[in-house]
Scaffold this active site. Structure first.
Site, PDB file in Angstrom:
ATOM      1  N   ARG A  93       0.683  -1.317  -0.020  1.00  0.00           N
ATOM      2  CA  ARG A  93       0.060   0.051   0.148  1.00  0.00           C
ATOM      3  C   ARG A  93       0.730   1.289   0.036  1.00  0.00           C
ATOM      4  O   ARG A  93       0.385   2.384  -0.015  1.00  0.00           O
ATOM      5  CB  ARG A  93      -0.842  -0.034   1.270  1.00  0.00           C
ATOM      6  CG  ARG A  93      -2.128  -0.314   1.002  1.00  0.00           C
ATOM      7  CD  ARG A  93      -2.722  -0.098   2.568  1.00  0.00           C
ATOM      8  NE  ARG A  93      -4.186  -0.166   2.481  1.00  0.00           N
ATOM      9  CZ  ARG A  93      -5.258  -1.292   2.430  1.00  0.00           C
ATOM     10  NH1 ARG A  93      -4.963  -2.086   2.188  1.00  0.00           N
ATOM     11  NH2 ARG A  93      -6.503  -0.617   2.498  1.00  0.00           N
ATOM     12  N   ARG A 162     -17.815  -2.795   9.991  1.00  0.00           N
ATOM     13  CA  ARG A 162     -16.496  -2.764  10.386  1.00  0.00           C
ATOM     14  C   ARG A 162     -16.301  -1.464  11.141  1.00  0.00           C
ATOM     15  O   ARG A 162     -16.769  -0.362  10.532  1.00  0.00           O
ATOM     16  CB  ARG A 162     -15.532  -2.814   9.218  1.00  0.00           C
ATOM     17  CG  ARG A 162     -15.258  -4.154   8.746  1.00  0.00           C
ATOM     18  CD  ARG A 162     -14.662  -4.087   7.667  1.00  0.00           C
ATOM     19  NE  ARG A 162     -13.542  -3.276   7.309  1.00  0.00           N
ATOM     20  CZ  ARG A 162     -12.614  -3.307   6.240  1.00  0.00           C
ATOM     21  NH1 ARG A 162     -12.872  -4.251   5.171  1.00  0.00           N
ATOM     22  NH2 ARG A 162     -11.676  -2.154   6.167  1.00  0.00           N
ATOM     23  N   ARG A 173      -9.601   7.016   4.863  1.00  0.00           N
ATOM     24  CA  ARG A 173      -8.650   5.948   4.062  1.00  0.00           C
ATOM     25  C   ARG A 173      -8.849   6.414   2.586  1.00  0.00           C
ATOM     26  O   ARG A 173      -7.564   6.028   2.088  1.00  0.00           O
ATOM     27  CB  ARG A 173      -9.792   4.531   4.120  1.00  0.00           C
ATOM     28  CG  ARG A 173      -9.486   4.148   5.653  1.00  0.00           C
ATOM     29  CD  ARG A 173     -10.593   3.190   5.910  1.00  0.00           C
ATOM     30  NE  ARG A 173     -10.780   2.073   4.972  1.00  0.00           N
ATOM     31  CZ  ARG A 173     -12.088   1.362   5.086  1.00  0.00           C
ATOM     32  NH1 ARG A 173     -13.201   1.879   5.683  1.00  0.00           N
ATOM     33  NH2 ARG A 173     -12.125   0.473   4.312  1.00  0.00           N
TER      34      ARG A 173
END
Ligand code: ADP
Length: 223
Positions: A93, A162, A173
């Site tokens: 990532r 979540r 994010r």
């Protein structure tokens, strides 16, 4: 012994990486490693790594590179299937992680890096309704719930939202994705391994597009 492809799946949060990785892992009979799933399991079991990563995950920040790289190095050192093929989902990532992966796989290079392309409006909509099994990670949507509310069809676990699917964490994010993960698309482009695949549409449709890209880059007879 037949061997399978070595694949990395890239894509925004909510682009369908987890779902598509599971389908590809079945089709090509290769292992699926999701660093997000590893960390969620660690948190659930209260391990030291779980305690270390929880605050990063819940707020939508990346877990520090050295922790993630350690997890992946350990996976391959303990018999992770370099020869047989694998799918990495959610790793790498960052550029530092991508470079570390090149070192780990120096004699077993990746066959293909698939970038699942989905517009931000679509991922926001998907994540807002997303629900996941706390036990096995299977995902559902408020419009596509399990047969018995909210009990996982696969394993009977509880299906919940979540902790990092809240609006604030999702926004973060997506920012982190643009800043930290988008640069590795260029990294893999330069290595000639990147294929962008349209991720809008029904799951099976996207799966066929991804499989076509894998087949174009991986010939089992050449191993
Ligand atoms: P999504 O792609 O929907 O964000 P993941 O399960 O892949 O879902 O990741 C969830 C969270 O896990 C990330 O926001 C991050 O905190 C942590 N994480 C997972 N993989 C990595 C990684 N390779 N590097 C850093 N953090 C990671």
């Amino acid at each position: 012994m037949p061997v399978g492809p070595r694949i990395v799946l890239l894509g925004k949060p909510g682009s369908g990486k987890g779902t598509q990785a599971a389908l590809l892992s079945e089709r090509y009979d290769v292992e699926h490693l999701s660093t997000g799933d590893v960390f969620r399991a660690a948190i659930k079991h209260g391990t030291p790594i779980g305690e270390e990563v929880k605050v990063f995950m819940d707020t939508g920040e990346l877990v520090p590179d050295e922790i993630v790289i350690r997890v992946v190095e350990q996976y391959f050192a303990e018999g992770g299937p370099m020869e047989d093929g694998f799918i990495l989902d959610g790793f790498p990532r960052t550029l530092v992680q991508a470079e570390a992966l090149e070192r780990v796989l120096v004699s077993h290079p990746l066959d293909v890096v698939l970038d699942i392309d989905v517009p931000t409006e679509v991922v926001l909509d998907r994540i807002a309704g997303r629900r996941a099994c706390v036990n096995c990670g299977a995902t559902y949507h408020v419009h596509m719930p399990p047969t018995h509310l909210w009990v996982c069809d696969v394993c009977g676990g509880d299906v919940v939202q979540r902790d990092d699917d809240t609006e604030a964490a999702v926004e973060r994010r997506l920012e982190v994705y643009e800043r930290q993960t988008v640069p590795i698309i260029d990294f893999y482009k330069q290595l000639g391994r990147l294929v962008a695949v349209d991720g809008v549409g029904a799951g099976p449709e996207v799966h066929e597009r991804l499989a076509a890209a894998v087949d174009a880059h991986f010939d089992p007879a050449s191993r």
